[in-house]
Motif scaffolding. Structure first.
Motif, short mmCIF file in Angstrom:
data_model
loop_
_atom_site.label_atom_id
_atom_site.label_comp_id
_atom_site.label_asym_id
_atom_site.label_seq_id
_atom_site.Cartn_x
_atom_site.Cartn_y
_atom_site.Cartn_z
N GLU A 13 0.82 -1.21 0.00
CA GLU A 13 0.00 0.00 0.00
C GLU A 13 0.85 1.26 0.00
O GLU A 13 0.56 2.23 -0.70
CB GLU A 13 -0.95 0.00 1.21
CG GLU A 13 -2.04 -1.04 1.14
CD GLU A 13 -1.58 -2.43 1.59
OE1 GLU A 13 -0.44 -2.57 2.11
OE2 GLU A 13 -2.36 -3.39 1.41
N GLU A 14 1.91 1.27 0.79
CA GLU A 14 2.81 2.43 0.82
C GLU A 14 3.45 2.64 -0.55
O GLU A 14 3.57 3.78 -1.01
CB GLU A 14 3.91 2.23 1.87
CG GLU A 14 3.41 2.30 3.29
CD GLU A 14 4.45 1.85 4.30
OE1 GLU A 14 4.41 2.34 5.44
OE2 GLU A 14 5.29 0.99 3.97
N ALA A 15 3.84 1.55 -1.20
CA ALA A 15 4.46 1.66 -2.53
C ALA A 15 3.48 2.24 -3.54
O ALA A 15 3.86 3.06 -4.38
CB ALA A 15 4.96 0.29 -2.98
N LEU A 16 2.22 1.84 -3.46
CA LEU A 16 1.21 2.34 -4.38
C LEU A 16 0.97 3.84 -4.17
O LEU A 16 0.92 4.61 -5.13
CB LEU A 16 -0.10 1.56 -4.22
CG LEU A 16 -1.19 1.82 -5.24
CD1 LEU A 16 -0.69 1.54 -6.66
CD2 LEU A 16 -2.40 0.97 -4.92
N ILE A 22 4.71 10.31 -6.71
CA ILE A 22 5.87 10.60 -7.56
C ILE A 22 5.45 10.80 -9.01
O ILE A 22 5.96 11.68 -9.69
CB ILE A 22 6.93 9.48 -7.44
CG1 ILE A 22 7.59 9.55 -6.06
CG2 ILE A 22 7.99 9.59 -8.53
CD1 ILE A 22 8.55 8.43 -5.76
N SER A 23 4.50 9.99 -9.48
CA SER A 23 4.07 10.16 -10.87
C SER A 23 3.41 11.53 -11.07
O SER A 23 3.58 12.15 -12.13
CB SER A 23 3.16 9.02 -11.33
OG SER A 23 1.96 9.02 -10.61
N ARG A 24 2.67 12.01 -10.06
CA ARG A 24 2.09 13.36 -10.17
C ARG A 24 3.18 14.43 -10.14
O ARG A 24 3.11 15.40 -10.89
CB ARG A 24 1.06 13.60 -9.07
CG ARG A 24 -0.25 12.86 -9.34
CD ARG A 24 -1.33 13.15 -8.32
NE ARG A 24 -1.04 12.47 -7.07
CZ ARG A 24 -0.77 13.08 -5.91
NH1 ARG A 24 -0.79 14.38 -5.81
NH2 ARG A 24 -0.52 12.36 -4.83
N LEU A 25 4.20 14.24 -9.32
CA LEU A 25 5.33 15.18 -9.30
C LEU A 25 6.03 15.23 -10.66
O LEU A 25 6.39 16.29 -11.15
CB LEU A 25 6.37 14.78 -8.24
CG LEU A 25 6.09 15.12 -6.80
CD1 LEU A 25 7.18 14.54 -5.91
CD2 LEU A 25 6.00 16.62 -6.60
N ASN A 26 6.20 14.06 -11.26
CA ASN A 26 6.89 13.99 -12.55
C ASN A 26 6.09 14.62 -13.68
O ASN A 26 6.66 14.98 -14.70
CB ASN A 26 7.24 12.54 -12.89
CG ASN A 26 8.42 12.03 -12.10
OD1 ASN A 26 9.23 12.80 -11.61
ND2 ASN A 26 8.51 10.73 -11.95
N SER A 53 6.59 -2.94 -10.51
CA SER A 53 6.25 -3.83 -9.39
C SER A 53 4.79 -3.76 -8.97
O SER A 53 4.38 -4.52 -8.10
CB SER A 53 7.13 -3.47 -8.18
OG SER A 53 8.48 -3.59 -8.51
N LEU A 54 4.04 -2.83 -9.54
CA LEU A 54 2.66 -2.62 -9.10
C LEU A 54 1.69 -2.85 -10.26
O LEU A 54 1.44 -1.95 -11.05
CB LEU A 54 2.49 -1.18 -8.57
CG LEU A 54 3.29 -0.85 -7.31
CD1 LEU A 54 3.34 0.67 -7.10
CD2 LEU A 54 2.69 -1.55 -6.10
N PRO A 55 1.12 -4.04 -10.35
CA PRO A 55 0.19 -4.32 -11.45
C PRO A 55 -1.06 -3.43 -11.41
O PRO A 55 -1.69 -3.21 -12.44
CB PRO A 55 -0.18 -5.79 -11.26
CG PRO A 55 0.18 -6.12 -9.84
CD PRO A 55 1.29 -5.18 -9.46
N LEU A 66 -6.14 2.66 -5.23
CA LEU A 66 -5.31 3.71 -4.64
C LEU A 66 -6.00 4.29 -3.40
O LEU A 66 -5.35 4.51 -2.37
CB LEU A 66 -5.03 4.81 -5.67
CG LEU A 66 -4.28 6.03 -5.16
CD1 LEU A 66 -2.89 5.65 -4.63
CD2 LEU A 66 -4.16 7.07 -6.28
N ALA A 67 -7.29 4.55 -3.49
CA ALA A 67 -8.04 5.09 -2.35
C ALA A 67 -7.97 4.14 -1.16
O ALA A 67 -7.78 4.57 -0.01
CB ALA A 67 -9.49 5.35 -2.75
N ALA A 68 -8.10 2.85 -1.41
CA ALA A 68 -8.02 1.85 -0.34
C ALA A 68 -6.61 1.82 0.27
O ALA A 68 -6.45 1.74 1.49
CB ALA A 68 -8.40 0.47 -0.86
#
Length: 78
Positions: A13-16, A22-26, A53-55, A66-68
């Motif tokens: 969950e932390e990775a997601l 990070i993707s929004r920052l990029n 790593s995140l399907p 993501l919300a969960a």
């Protein structure tokens, strides 16, 4: 320069949540918090590693997953 690796561990969950942030920052055109191209490169690399790593990132139900994950991370005890 050393070839030592630095390893961080996250829950799934932390990775997601981290990937999404990070993707929004990029995606930001004017990233005033980025002081050097090396910082941007690291963010791109981390995003790429997490994406592989995140399907969930390709799942049509990504937003609810993501919300969960955010909910679960919010409730983690230190």
């Amino acid at each position: 320069m050393s070839n030592d690796k630095f390893v961080l561990q996250f829950t799934h969950e932390e990775a997601l949540v981290l990937f999404d942030w990070i993707s929004r920052l990029n995606e930001l055109e004017d990233s005033s918090t980025i002081q050097d191209q090396a910082e941007k490169r690291i963010l791109w690399d981390i995003e790429s590693m997490l994406e592989r790593s995140l399907p969930e990132v390709l799942d049509p139900d990504y937003e609810s997953q993501l919300a969960a994950a955010r909910e679960k991370v919010r409730d983690l005890e230190a």
